[in-house]
Design a protein around this motif. Structure first.
Motif, short mmCIF file in Angstrom:
data_model
loop_
_atom_site.label_atom_id
_atom_site.label_comp_id
_atom_site.label_asym_id
_atom_site.label_seq_id
_atom_site.Cartn_x
_atom_site.Cartn_y
_atom_site.Cartn_z
N PHE A 183 0.63 -1.14 -0.05
CA PHE A 183 0.10 0.03 0.00
C PHE A 183 0.92 1.26 -0.10
CE2 PHE A 183 -2.12 3.55 2.18
CZ PHE A 183 -3.21 3.64 1.57
N PHE A 184 1.99 1.31 1.05
CA PHE A 184 2.87 2.49 0.98
C PHE A 184 3.45 2.79 -0.19
CE2 PHE A 184 1.69 2.11 5.61
CZ PHE A 184 0.91 3.15 5.68
N PRO A 185 4.00 1.87 -0.81
CA PRO A 185 5.00 2.20 -1.97
C PRO A 185 4.03 2.67 -3.11
CG PRO A 185 5.63 0.17 -1.14
CD PRO A 185 4.46 0.49 -0.29
N ALA A 186 2.85 2.05 -3.32
CA ALA A 186 1.85 2.57 -4.22
C ALA A 186 1.40 4.11 -4.09
CB ALA A 186 0.62 1.51 -4.19
N LEU A 187 1.00 4.36 -2.67
CA LEU A 187 0.91 5.55 -2.28
C LEU A 187 1.83 6.63 -2.63
CD1 LEU A 187 -1.46 7.22 -1.12
CD2 LEU A 187 -0.23 6.63 0.96
N LEU A 188 3.08 6.19 -2.20
CA LEU A 188 4.21 7.16 -2.75
C LEU A 188 4.42 7.16 -4.06
CD1 LEU A 188 7.01 5.87 -0.17
CD2 LEU A 188 5.90 8.10 -0.22
N LEU A 189 4.05 6.21 -5.05
CA LEU A 189 4.33 6.52 -6.51
C LEU A 189 3.23 7.43 -6.91
CD1 LEU A 189 4.72 2.77 -7.85
CD2 LEU A 189 6.19 4.72 -8.29
N ILE A 190 1.84 7.53 -6.19
CA ILE A 190 0.72 8.28 -6.62
C ILE A 190 1.54 9.72 -6.26
CG2 ILE A 190 -1.26 9.16 -6.21
CD1 ILE A 190 -2.26 6.17 -6.75
N ILE A 191 1.93 9.75 -4.90
CA ILE A 191 2.13 11.10 -4.68
C ILE A 191 3.42 11.75 -5.47
CG2 ILE A 191 3.32 12.35 -2.65
CD1 ILE A 191 1.87 10.58 -0.95
N ALA A 192 4.39 10.86 -5.87
CA ALA A 192 5.61 11.28 -6.78
C ALA A 192 5.03 11.73 -8.08
CB ALA A 192 6.56 10.24 -6.93
N GLY A 193 4.11 10.96 -8.63
CA GLY A 193 3.36 11.33 -9.99
C GLY A 193 2.74 12.52 -9.90
N SER A 194 2.11 13.04 -8.66
CA SER A 194 1.47 14.13 -8.63
C SER A 194 2.40 15.31 -8.59
CB SER A 194 0.55 14.40 -7.25
OG SER A 194 -0.56 13.60 -7.49
N MET A 195 3.70 15.20 -7.80
CA MET A 195 4.53 16.16 -7.72
C MET A 195 5.29 16.38 -8.98
SD MET A 195 6.20 15.01 -3.95
CE MET A 195 7.67 15.64 -4.22
N LEU A 196 5.66 15.45 -9.77
CA LEU A 196 6.20 15.40 -11.17
C LEU A 196 5.19 16.11 -11.93
CD1 LEU A 196 8.31 14.60 -13.20
CD2 LEU A 196 6.85 12.66 -13.82
N GLY A 197 3.78 16.13 -11.83
CA GLY A 197 2.86 16.75 -12.65
C GLY A 197 2.90 18.31 -12.49
N VAL A 198 3.14 18.71 -11.27
CA VAL A 198 2.91 19.93 -10.79
C VAL A 198 4.13 20.71 -11.47
CG1 VAL A 198 3.39 21.71 -8.92
CG2 VAL A 198 1.79 19.89 -8.76
N LEU A 199 5.54 20.09 -11.44
CA LEU A 199 6.64 20.42 -12.14
C LEU A 199 6.55 20.59 -13.32
CD1 LEU A 199 9.79 21.12 -11.48
CD2 LEU A 199 10.27 18.87 -11.92
N VAL A 200 5.86 19.59 -14.21
CA VAL A 200 5.82 19.76 -15.61
C VAL A 200 5.05 20.88 -15.96
CG1 VAL A 200 4.85 18.36 -17.76
CG2 VAL A 200 6.15 17.41 -16.03
N VAL A 201 3.74 21.00 -15.12
CA VAL A 201 3.08 22.16 -15.63
C VAL A 201 3.72 23.39 -15.49
CG1 VAL A 201 0.88 23.23 -14.89
CG2 VAL A 201 0.93 20.75 -15.10
N ARG A 202 4.37 23.60 -14.53
CA ARG A 202 5.29 24.79 -14.13
C ARG A 202 6.11 25.17 -15.29
NH1 ARG A 202 6.94 26.01 -8.10
NH2 ARG A 202 6.70 28.04 -9.12
N VAL A 203 6.75 24.10 -15.66
CA VAL A 203 8.16 24.18 -16.59
C VAL A 203 7.31 24.45 -18.08
CG1 VAL A 203 9.88 23.19 -17.58
CG2 VAL A 203 9.82 23.18 -14.97
N ALA A 204 6.21 23.71 -18.23
CA ALA A 204 5.99 23.69 -19.47
C ALA A 204 5.22 24.71 -19.96
CB ALA A 204 4.94 22.60 -19.75
#
Length: 157
Positions: free
Chosen positions: A28-49
């Motif tokens: 559960f926790f590794p899956a949750l960390l993957l989802i949180i990391a994906g969201s953080m990457l998304g925020v970064l991509v939106v800002r840079v893009a």
């Protein structure tokens, strides 16, 4: 419209199902960390893009060109980042696909081609009602313009 509504209702259920399957496989926790990391990457991509797209569009405008390609690619990057921000593995995979330049260029090409076809269809349909007389023809296409005939007299003081 019904398909969109069905997808809108079915998408969260699919995301939960995939999250359940992934969490049973890796925990559960590794899956949750993957989802949180994906969201953080998304925020970064939106800002840079957003910043990169604005700079490329400004350069195109300075050269006197329309920045259609850059704007559409920026839109795809923003959509990819937005999909990464959404929690879930299906949206993360779709968002990651939109981050790859070949996939983005292919989708932009398809979008532009479809828009051009739509514009041609609308232009062809509008020409049927154009009241201008075409060269080589004697009558206008479509309905004729309103003409009021009469006599007039020009009087000066």
């Amino acid at each position: 419209m019904r398909a969109f509504l069905l997808l809108f209702l079915l998408f969260p259920v699919l995301e939960l199902y995939v999250f359940f399957k992934v969490s049973t496989a890796i925990g559960f926790f590794p899956a949750l960390l993957l989802i949180i990391a994906g969201s953080m990457l998304g925020v970064l991509v939106v800002r840079v893009a957003g910043l990169a797209t604005a700079l490329k569009a400004r350069e195109s405008l300075n050269r006197g060109e329309l920045p259609a390609q850059q704007m559409l690619e920026g839109l795809m990057l923003a959509l990819g980042g937005g999909l990464l921000v959404l929690p879930g593995f299906i949206s993360d995979v779709a968002g990651l696909l939109l981050l790859f330049p070949p996939v983005r260029r292919f989708l932009v090409y398809r979008l532009r081609k479809r828009a051009e076809e739509q514009a041609l269809r609308q232009r062809a349909f509008a020409d049927e009602f154009d009241p201008v007389v075409r060269p080589g023809t004697h009558k206008p296409l479509g309905r004729e313009p309103n003409v009021i005939e009469g006599e007039f007299e020009h009087r000066d003081k």
